[in-house]
Scaffold this active site. Structure first.
Site, PDB file in Angstrom:
ATOM      1  CG  HIS A  89      45.704  46.563  40.381  1.00  0.00           C
ATOM      2  ND1 HIS A  89      44.784  45.552  40.567  1.00  0.00           N
ATOM      3  CD2 HIS A  89      46.801  45.983  39.819  1.00  0.00           C
ATOM      4  CE1 HIS A  89      45.293  44.415  40.145  1.00  0.00           C
ATOM      5  NE2 HIS A  89      46.521  44.643  39.675  1.00  0.00           N
ATOM      6  CG  ASP A  99      49.632  44.902  36.535  1.00  0.00           C
ATOM      7  OD1 ASP A  99      49.028  44.710  37.600  1.00  0.00           O
ATOM      8  OD2 ASP A  99      49.627  44.096  35.588  1.00  0.00           O
ATOM      9  CG  HIS A 153      44.166  44.185  35.817  1.00  0.00           C
ATOM     10  ND1 HIS A 153      45.143  45.085  35.427  1.00  0.00           N
ATOM     11  CD2 HIS A 153      44.813  43.282  36.607  1.00  0.00           C
ATOM     12  CE1 HIS A 153      46.302  44.747  35.932  1.00  0.00           C
ATOM     13  NE2 HIS A 153      46.125  43.663  36.664  1.00  0.00           N
ATOM     14  NE  ARG A 190      51.925  40.235  35.858  1.00  0.00           N
ATOM     15  CZ  ARG A 190      51.791  40.675  37.103  1.00  0.00           C
ATOM     16  NH1 ARG A 190      50.610  40.825  37.638  1.00  0.00           N
ATOM     17  NH2 ARG A 190      52.865  40.954  37.836  1.00  0.00           N
TER      18      ARG A 190
END
Length: 304
Positions: free
Chosen positions: A120, A122, A280, A295
């Site tokens: 995907h 983000d 990723h 993150r």
């Protein structure tokens, strides 16, 4: 003589370690990813030249990796903010003391979910998907829990020419309701969709800084919105399932190993990625080990 390969932009990439200014750079594959050494991201918060070196390398390699980054959460956030404002995640939330810093903690008591272990990009369900992210490992499994990144500019570059022609100008919907919302009760799912209506993006987007053409469909993409043209549709079966088969074919390009790099995490290792040109996949093969990540996601622009 040092061996080189050509990047999609035509600039040579070294396939051996080399230096870029003050930073040692080791490319990890021929198409994506490089490990940096001789640099501390805390210093890059305050050093304009150092940050500019890192940003230039990010545009070239699309994902950068560093080890032994024993930095504070404040420096983590401050470094990410050099790229732009940070954003919260409506489902994952963020650290109360550091807005924009999402804790992704997994342990034996964590509820099972399968969002990270899908290829995907983000938050493409946003009108302005993230520009990128800075992800730091706090605690890693002794083995497993790797993350894979994919060069979606290379995926587009190597499509058959007739497919490139067919998809140029196509647009598609991206949905949080159909992904994160799918595990929710109906009322909660509808409330999420009301907050974040499906976004519409070009199937091939242009990178705003490099000019690259990027294949921009992923696990959040549900369907094309303008496929039904005389050139594409002669009979109903050309549209359904024809459009779906084409979309699935395009989404499957991210699974090609030649476009990928895989990173093994250790505590205080960091990945910085360009969300505009990559996908990723976080491999969830480590249960019951513990994996703790933090993150910082960076606000992006509207794809064109």
């Amino acid at each position: 003589m040092e061996n080189t390969v050509s990047s999609p932009e035509g600039a040579p990439w070294s396939v051996r370690a080399h230096s870029h200014g003050s930073i040692k750079v080791e490319p990890l594959t021929c198409t994506i990813g490089a490990e940096l050494s001789g640099v501390n991201l805390g210093d890059a918060v305050r050093d304009d030249d150092l940050f500019a070196e890192i940003k230039a390398l990010l545009l070239q390699y699309k994902v950068l990796f560093l080890r032994e980054q024993d930095i504070t959460r404040a420096d983590h956030v401050a470094f990410a903010e050099r790229f732009g404002p940070l954003e919260d995640h409506p489902v994952a939330g963020s650290d109360p003391d550091h807005p924009g810093l999402v804790r992704i903690y997994k342990d034996p008591d964590s509820a099972p979910e399968h969002y990270e272990n899908a290829l995907h990009t983000d938050a493409t369900w946003r009108e302005n998907p993230p520009m990128g992210a800075v992800l730091r490992c706090i605690e890693s499994p002794p083995v497993g829990g790797d993350t894979i990144w994919v060069n979606m500019a290379e995926a587009h570059r190597r499509l058959p020419e007739h497919v490139k022609t067919q998809i140029q100008g196509l647009r598609a919907r991206h949905s949080i309701e159909a992904t994160f919302g799918a595990a929710m009760q109906q009322e909660e799912r509808h409330a999420l969709a009301a907050r974040f209506p499906d976004a519409e993006h070009p199937v091939v987007r242009t990178h705003p800084e490099t000019g690259e053409q990027i294949l921009f469909v992923n696990a959040f993409t549900t369907h094309f919105v303008n496929y039904h043209t005389p050139e594409n549709v002669r009979f109903g079966t050309d549209y359904a399932p024809g459009a779906g088969l084409l979309l699935n074919y395009l989404i499957s390009q991210a699974a090609v190993p030649e476009y990928q790099v895989r990173w093994r995490w250790t505590p205080n290792s960091v990945a910085i990625w360009d969300n505009r040109s990559t996908q990723h996949y976080a491999v969830q093969d480590y249960w019951p080990a513990v994996r703790k990540m933090e993150r910082a996601g960076i606000v992006g622009d509207r794809p064109f």
